[in-house]
Each structure stands twice: as structure tokens, then as C-alpha cells.
Design a protein around this motif. Structure first.
Motif, PDB file in Angstrom:
ATOM      1  N   ALA A 157       3.953  41.982  44.601  1.00  0.00           N
ATOM      2  CA  ALA A 157       3.263  40.919  45.345  1.00  0.00           C
ATOM      3  C   ALA A 157       2.732  41.435  46.682  1.00  0.00           C
ATOM      4  N   LEU A 158       3.548  42.287  47.376  1.00  0.00           N
ATOM      5  CA  LEU A 158       3.088  42.854  48.639  1.00  0.00           C
ATOM      6  C   LEU A 158       1.873  43.752  48.426  1.00  0.00           C
TER       7      LEU A 158
ATOM      8  N   SER B 288      -1.065  41.620  47.748  1.00  0.00           N
ATOM      9  CA  SER B 288      -1.503  40.976  48.998  1.00  0.00           C
ATOM     10  C   SER B 288      -2.196  41.980  49.911  1.00  0.00           C
ATOM     11  N   ALA B 289      -1.615  43.187  50.023  1.00  0.00           N
ATOM     12  CA  ALA B 289      -2.224  44.206  50.871  1.00  0.00           C
ATOM     13  C   ALA B 289      -3.603  44.582  50.355  1.00  0.00           C
TER      14      ALA B 289
ATOM     15  N   ALA C 262      -5.548  42.689  48.632  1.00  0.00           N
ATOM     16  CA  ALA C 262      -6.454  41.576  48.915  1.00  0.00           C
ATOM     17  C   ALA C 262      -6.883  41.573  50.379  1.00  0.00           C
ATOM     18  N   VAL C 263      -5.911  41.802  51.306  1.00  0.00           N
ATOM     19  CA  VAL C 263      -6.236  41.785  52.737  1.00  0.00           C
ATOM     20  C   VAL C 263      -7.171  42.935  53.078  1.00  0.00           C
TER      21      VAL C 263
ATOM     22  N   LEU D  79       0.985  44.573  59.026  1.00  0.00           N
ATOM     23  CA  LEU D  79       1.217  44.107  57.649  1.00  0.00           C
ATOM     24  C   LEU D  79       2.206  45.013  56.918  1.00  0.00           C
TER      25      LEU D  79
ATOM     26  N   GLY E 265       5.809  43.934  55.530  1.00  0.00           N
ATOM     27  CA  GLY E 265       6.135  44.111  54.117  1.00  0.00           C
ATOM     28  C   GLY E 265       7.411  44.907  53.925  1.00  0.00           C
TER      29      GLY E 265
END
Length: 756
Positions: A31-32, A35-36, A38-39, A261, A265
Motif C-alpha cells: 500500500a505504501l 501510494s508513493a 501515486a504521489v 513521505l 512510511g
């Protein structure tokens, strides 16, 4: 052991706690990462969009600046071109005047260069010198009516050039202003942009997207470029303003965001790992304890798993503990059943064998109830079970509480400690005598008589049976010798296992020629010579040597191998009789027939057919006791032999309970007196009287008489005087193979005749 198993499970991810922790860490890490991604993607796209917009704006600003500067320079050029004095100087081709005016205006405008280009292509420059290529390109561009403002490459350097026509009043040339597009001017342009970029004027770029920024790989890494077209005096040389912005410089403001981030994480992953480990530990500890309990249960240990909760795992542990309790109780019951007799409740044979163990001073004593079947039939099975239980308790009390076991139907056994066989035998006799008091069953006393067998441990590596089996054999030996107690006699026991293996080899021995016939001569007193022989079986074993006939013939009778053995003997005797006849010896051959074959009609068919087919002169020797088993069938078989011309001889007469009834009914031709009477003729008048009366009785019944066991001349003379018909024994001749019999048969007859 447990630690190594836990380490192995941890390393191979077989540990549930490890798998849960890794699973949650993996999911959270995934998930991290997503998310990373995506960011970073969003930030990168945003940065690229911003760079693209800024570069587009910078290109538009530069276009406006270009137009403004071109308009400013064009206005100055037109003012100068309209000046009357300047036009006269151009018309008069006054170079100094033209340069003076150009220098004055160049100084006021801050220009890098200025020149007058005549209609003949001649240039009068100041501040800049046109090379031939630049002069030609500029002249062609202006003469063809091209743009009056554009880029011109002079000496390899790009210049912003503006031209204005000079009319006098006819066209006389052009006033040209040139401003160098160098690095300083590009830096001024770069300073106008809010994003870091580099600007350059290029000719015919390899990669260019006119008016739209594109992403390319440059020496500064991944960069975004925008090519803004510029007017040019040379149509073949396309000129562009190339704006380049490295993306890593555009992303630099976001590095701190990415670091934050990543830190967040990593901290979240560490917290999740710790929390998951603690949670999974609380979840897996009772499962691990249950798993360990299951493994120990598999190894035979009855352990219970701790119940630490009331959830599903706790209920599972409670159910496991209940199952362990049931298994423990069930095993206890099964063990009790396996080690105890169900009828009496006493320990059984297996329990007694365990008690005997390997102690060298331990002796097994087996007590057998005499006339067990008679007593059991009289009082019934249930009552007999109660009687044995009472008897076992009595013997146990007499033996100072030693556990008593039921070994067989009427056998009870216990283990005593004694230093020697004599001491153990004495203790067994004492216990047997002390326990023989009557036992009350159903209100009635029952007399009990006991016989005891005693056995100890055999030598290490011995092939003898177990102590309990030896005690049972000793019990049988005691009963056979009519003793109240007896110890195991290894010599009398012999080697039953080895002897039993002989029977399985006997049939092979027949085919391999290991079995043969030996012939013992029978001397005829009237003929004064040998008139018959008795065929005796011999077995020479390849490993054991000569095997006793009493051993293998007796076992053959017990196992059913006696028929093929006897059939072989009959065929062999018939062939050997033919060999004797060919050598000039016409003799009757006697063959021993087992009593078990007298009730076998198919054997009788075989024997009658063999004799009838061969015409042999055979005599079948049959013991009197063999007739008593199934007299009617045996007498019918003997009658068939007699009808077929086969002589019948009653063998070993007097060794058993001789019956005159059977003697009268049997159609026999000969009676053989057992050697036990003949061996005593020299010393016992009583034996002589019995032999004489037997000879007279046989003669009265029409039977010939043969005396066995004749070993002395005195016995031979006495038998001749008593009227005996034939003699057989070592004095006449020992059993010998056919070849030896042929060699000595004639001389033996002469010797016996001389002896008589």
C-alpha cells in the motif's frame, strides 16, 4: 529439540506468527509503495505540466520581446534611411559619411553592428564584418522581398538583423542593424522565467516540437524542451529559439516532501510490524501450545493445552484436553484388556512375559490344573472361570503377593526369584502342594490337583522359546514323567524348529537323491539262507549328515508327507528287487506301511496297481496298533493287499498292548516278534518262555514268525530250537545299500549256513 524446531519453522515461514507479520507488513508495504507511486506520479505530472506551461509562456514572452526589439530597431533604421544627408551619402557611395552616421546611431542604440547594403550587393559595415555566406544570404533575402527582420548567422554567430530600404529616390540599398544573440542575451531571457531553464538559438535542431514542449534525454538528464521558430533571412536554415528545462531541477522543491513521505512510511511500517508481532504473538501462542501438545500426544505423552481465552482457540484447546482425557481413559482400558484375561480378570500371558523381563534370577512357574477338561465339563465354563480366579488369588497369597497370570485354558503362572533351578523347583513343588485344597464353587467343594513346570532365562542369543513357553513345555514334561513339578529339560526338548524345517526339505531330498533305501537281510532257518530283505529308509542331509529315520518318518506321518515318501519307497523297492533277481537273488522285499495309510483308499489303489503291474514279490509290514485307529477301514485295506498277492507282516508284536482279537481278524502272513524280547533271550528264561509261546501261537494261526534283534549265536540257536521261521538282526546282517548287499549276499548266506 523444541528450540531447533521453532527456528526451523521461523526460517521456512512455517511459523504462523511470522507468516501473519510478513503478510501484514507485505500488504502495508505494498500500500505504501502504491501510494508513493501515486504521489510521485502526481507530483511529477504536476511538475511537468507546470514546466510545460512556463516554457510555453517563456516562448511567447520571447516572441513579444523579439517583435518589440525588431520594431524598435526597424523604426531607427527607417529614420536613418529617410535622412536626406544619409541618402545623399548612400547615393554618392560616400563610405566615411555612411560609417559615421551608422556609428553614431549604433552607439545610441547599443547595437553590435550596422551596415549599408547596396543594391549591387556591396556592404559598408561598421562594428561587424559580414562573411561571404552571411552577405549572400542577407542580399538574397532582401532582394527577393523577404522579411526585413530575422536571424542571420555571421561568422558562426546568430544575430538579430533588421533592415530598412534607402530610396534616392530610386532604391539605392538597405540600412541593416545587427544585434548579437549571445549568451548574455540568453541569460537575460532565462531570468525572465520563474523556472530554471536554458535558452539557445539553434539551426535545424535534431529534435524539436514547434510550439509544444517535449521530454527528451539530454546531458543534464531527463529534460523538457520547447523549440520557438524565429524568422530567418536564409530559407534553407531554419532557426529556432530552443528552451530546455531539466526535470530534476523542477522536482528539487519536492525532495523534502518525498523524504517526509519515506520517513512516515518507514515509521508506519515499523509500527505495523511491532503491532502485528504483538497481536500475532497473542493469537499464535495458544495455537503453538496446542501444536506442541499435539506433537507430544503423537509421541505418546498425554499433555493438556493451556486454555487462556474463551474464544474459538480457547474452545478448541478445551476440546483437545477433553479428547486427551478420553484417549487416556481408553488407552488405560485397552491396556488393561491387553494385559488381563477377560474371563477371570487375572493378568494374562503378555503380562507374565513382561514380569519375567530379563532378570537372571527370575523363574517362571506354570501351574496346570490336572483333569482340567473333566472339571470344566462338570461345573461349566463360568464356574471354571471363577474357580481359576480363586485359585490364582490363593497361589498369589502363598507366593507373598506375586501377581498371578492366566496363561492357558487351565494354566496359571507367576514369577519367583530364586538363585538356582533347584531352589525354583522346590518353591514350585511347595506352592503346588499348598494350593491343592478344595475350592468351593456354587456351594460345592471341587478338588484341585496341580502340576508345575519351571523355566528360567536361556543363554544370550539362544534359539530356545521364551521362559513362559519353556515353562509350558516343562509342565508337559512333568505330566509325561508323572511328576508333581519339573524344570525345563533342553535335551528332551530337542530342536523342534530345526526338525520342522527338515520336513519342508524332505520332498526336495527325494528328487535330489538324498533319500535312499538300505536293506537288512532276513535269514530263513529252513532254507538255511537269506530269502528276504527289509527295506529301511535312509536320508543323508547335505548339512546335517545322516538324519534318524525315527525323526523324519515320525514327522512325515504328522505332517502328511508319509504318503509320497511311502510311494517312492515302493517304487524303489520294486526296482531294486529286479536288480537282485538279475543278479540271481530271488528275495522277498518288505516295506513298512504307516498306519495312517491304511485308511487311505487311493493309496491302496496305488499299491495294488504297482504290484500287479510289476509282478513284484512284496511284503507290507504293519504294526498292530495301526489297525486300532480305524479297524474296519484298516482290515478292508489289508484284505485288498492279501487278495492282490501282497504278503502282510505284523511288525513289532509284543511292544504294545497286543490284542488277540485283532490278531485273529487280520489276514497276515507273518508275525515279527519285537526285538525287546529277543535281546534278553541269553539271560532271561521269562523272555524265552514268552517268545516260545508267541511262536506256537502264531504257528497255530498259520503265521510264519520272524524274530528281530538277533545279535548273538546263542539267540540264533535258541530261536532255531523253538521253531522260529526267520531271524533278522545284526548277527545276520546290518542294513546296507543295494550295492553293498549284492557284494556280500552270497558269502553271507554261506556264513549263516555254517553258523546254523
Amino acid at each position: 529439540m523444541n528450540l531447533s524446531r521453532q527456528v526451523h519453522r521461523l526460517l521456512t515461514f512455517r511459523n504462523l506468527r511470522t507468516r501473519l507479520t510478513l503478510l501484514y507488513m507485505g500488504l502495508f508495504g505494498l500500500a505504501l509503495i502504491l501510494s508513493a507511486i501515486a504521489v510521485v506520479t502526481a507530483v511529477t505530472n504536476s511538475a511537468r505540466h507546470m514546466v510545460r506551461g512556463e516554457m510555453t509562456s517563456a516562448g511567447a514572452v520571447y516572441g513579444q520581446l523579439w517583435e518589440a526589439r525588431s520594431s524598435q530597431l526597424g523604426q531607427s533604421a527607417r529614420v536613418l534611411a529617410g535622412d536626406h544627408a544619409f541618402r545623399q551619402a548612400v547615393a554618392a557611395n560616400d563610405a566615411p559619411a555612411m560609417r559615421s552616421a551608422l556609428d553614431d546611431l549604433r552607439a545610441r542604440q547599443g547595437l553590435d553592428g550596422a551596415l549599408v547594403l547596396g543594391v549591387d550587393g556591396h556592404a559598408t559595415p561598421t562594428g561587424v564584418t559580414l562573411d561571404e555566406a552571411a552577405r549572400t544570404a542577407l542580399f538574397k533575402g532582401l532582394e527577393s522581398g523577404g522579411p526585413e527582420s530575422g536571424v542571420l548567422t555571421i561568422g558562426g554567430q546568430p544575430f538579430q538583423v533588421v533592415a530598412a530600404p534607402v530610396d534616392t529616390p530610386a532604391p539605392a540599398g538597405w540600412v541593416v542593424f545587427a544585434e548579437r544573440l549571445d549568451a548574455a542575451q540568453m541569460r537575460n531571457l532565462e531570468g525572465l522565467s520563474p523556472i530554471p531553464l536554458s535558452a539557445a538559438v539553434v539551426l535545424n535542431p535534431v529534435q524539436a516540437s514547434i510550439g509544444q514542449p517535449i521530454t527528451v534525454e539530454t546531458g543534464q538528464g531527463l529534460s523538457m524542451q520547447l523549440a520557438h521558430p524565429l524568422p530567418s533571412f536564409d530559407p534553407a536554415a531554419k532557426t529556432f529559439l530552443l528552451l530546455t528545462s531539466p526535470l530534476d531541477r523542477a522536482m528539487k522543491p519536492y525532495e523534502s516532501l518525498f523524504l517526509w513521505l519515506a520517513a512516515i512510511g518507514a515509521a508506519g511500517l515499523a509500527l505495523l510490524m511491532g503491532g502485528t508481532w504483538v497481536l500475532s504473538r497473542g493469537l499464535t501462542q495458544p495455537i503453538t501450545a496446542l501444536d506442541e501438545a499435539v506433537h507430544r500426544l503423537q509421541q505418546g505423552e498425554y499433555v493438556e493445552a493451556p486454555v487462556t481465552s474463551t474464544d474459538e482457540i480457547g474452545r478448541l484447546a478445551a476440546s483437545f484436553n477433553a479428547m486427551v482425557g478420553d484417549l487416556r481413559d481408553r488407552e488405560a482400558k485397552l491396556t488393561h484388556m491387553a494385559l488381563h484375561d477377560q474371563e477371570t480378570g487375572l493378568p494374562n500371558r503378555l503380562s507374565l512375559e513382561r514380569q519375567a523381563g530379563g532378570h537372571t534370577d527370575a523363574w517362571v512357574v506354570l501351574f496346570g490344573v490336572d483333569r482340567f477338561e473333566v472339571v470344566r465339563n462338570a461345573i461349566g465354563y463360568d464356574s471354571m472361570g471363577r474357580l481359576l480366579a480363586v485359585l490364582g488369588a490363593r497361589l498369589s497369597a502363598l507366593a507373598d503377593g506375586a501377581p498371578m497370570a492366566r496363561v492357558g485354558a487351565g494354566s496359571l503362572g507367576l514369577v519367583i526369584i530364586a538363585r538356582s533351578k533347584a531352589e525354583a523347583l522346590e518353591a514350585a513343588e511347595h506352592l503346588a502342594a499348598a494350593a491343592q485344597a478344595p475350592i468351593s464353587v456354587n456351594g460345592a467343594p471341587v478338588d484341585i490337583a496341580l502340576t508345575a513346570g519351571v523355566a528360567g532365562h536361556g543363554a544370550a542369543g539362544s534359539d530356545l522359546p521364551s521362559p513362559v513357553d519353556r515353562a509350558a513345555i516343562a509342565l508337559d514334561q512333568a505330566r509325561a514323567s508323572r511328576q508333581s513339578a519339573a524344570a525345563f529339560d533342553e535335551v528332551a526338548y530337542g530342536d523342534p524348529a530345526g526338525n520342522l524345517s527338515l520336513i519342508s526339505e524332505l520332498m526336495t531330498a527325494l528328487n535330489n537323491g538324498e533319500v535312499s533305501l538300505a536293506y537288512q537281510p532276513k535269514y530263513d532257518f529252513r532254507a538255511q539262507g537269506v530269502t528276504g530283505v527289509e527295506a529301511l529308509m535312509r536320508w543323508t542331509h547335505p548339512r546335517r549328515g545322516a538324519v534318524s529315520p525315527d525323526l523324519f518318518i515320525g514327522m512325515a506321518e504328522e505332517t502328511g508327507h508319509i504318503r509320497p515318501l511311502t510311494e517312492w519307497a515302493i517304487r524303489r523297492a520294486i526296482e531294486d528287487q529286479k536288480t537282485l533277481a538279475a543278479a540271481g537273488h530271488v528275495l522277498t522285499v518288505s516295506v513298512n506301511i504307516s498306519g495312517r495309510l491304511l485308511s487311505d483308499e487311493s493309496f491302496a489303489d496305488f499299491a495294488v496297481e504297482e504290484v500287479a503291474t510289476s509282478g513284484a514279490d512284496l511284503c507290507f509290514e504293519i504294526t498292530e496298533t495301526a489297525v486300532m485307529g480305524n479297524p474296519e477301514m484298516a482290515l478292508r485295506t489289508i484284505d485288498r493287499f492279501a487278495d492282490a498277492g501282497i504278503s502282510v507282516s505284523l511288525d513289532d508284536y509284543g511292544s504294545g498292548l497286543s490284542s488277540l482279537t485283532y490278531l485273529k481278524r487280520i489276514r497276515a502272513d507273518e508275525l515279527k516278534i519285537d526285538k525287546s524280547f529277543i535281546l534278553g533271550l541269553d539271560d532271561s528264561a521269562r523272555d524265552g518262555l514268552l517268545v516260545k509261546s508267541t511262536i506256537d501261537l502264531a504257528h497255530g494261526l498259520g503265521l510264519k514268525v520272524t524274530a528281530e534283534g538277533v545279535e548273538t549265536p546263542t539267540a540264533l540257536a535258541l530261536l532255531r530250537g523253538m521253531g522260529c521261521d526267520m531271524a533278522q538282526g545284526y548277527l545276520i546282517g546290518r542294513p546296507a545299500p543295494m550295492a553293498a548287499l549284492l557284494d556280500r549276499l552270497a558269502p553271507a548266506e554261506g556264513a549263516k549256513s555254517a553258523a546254523v
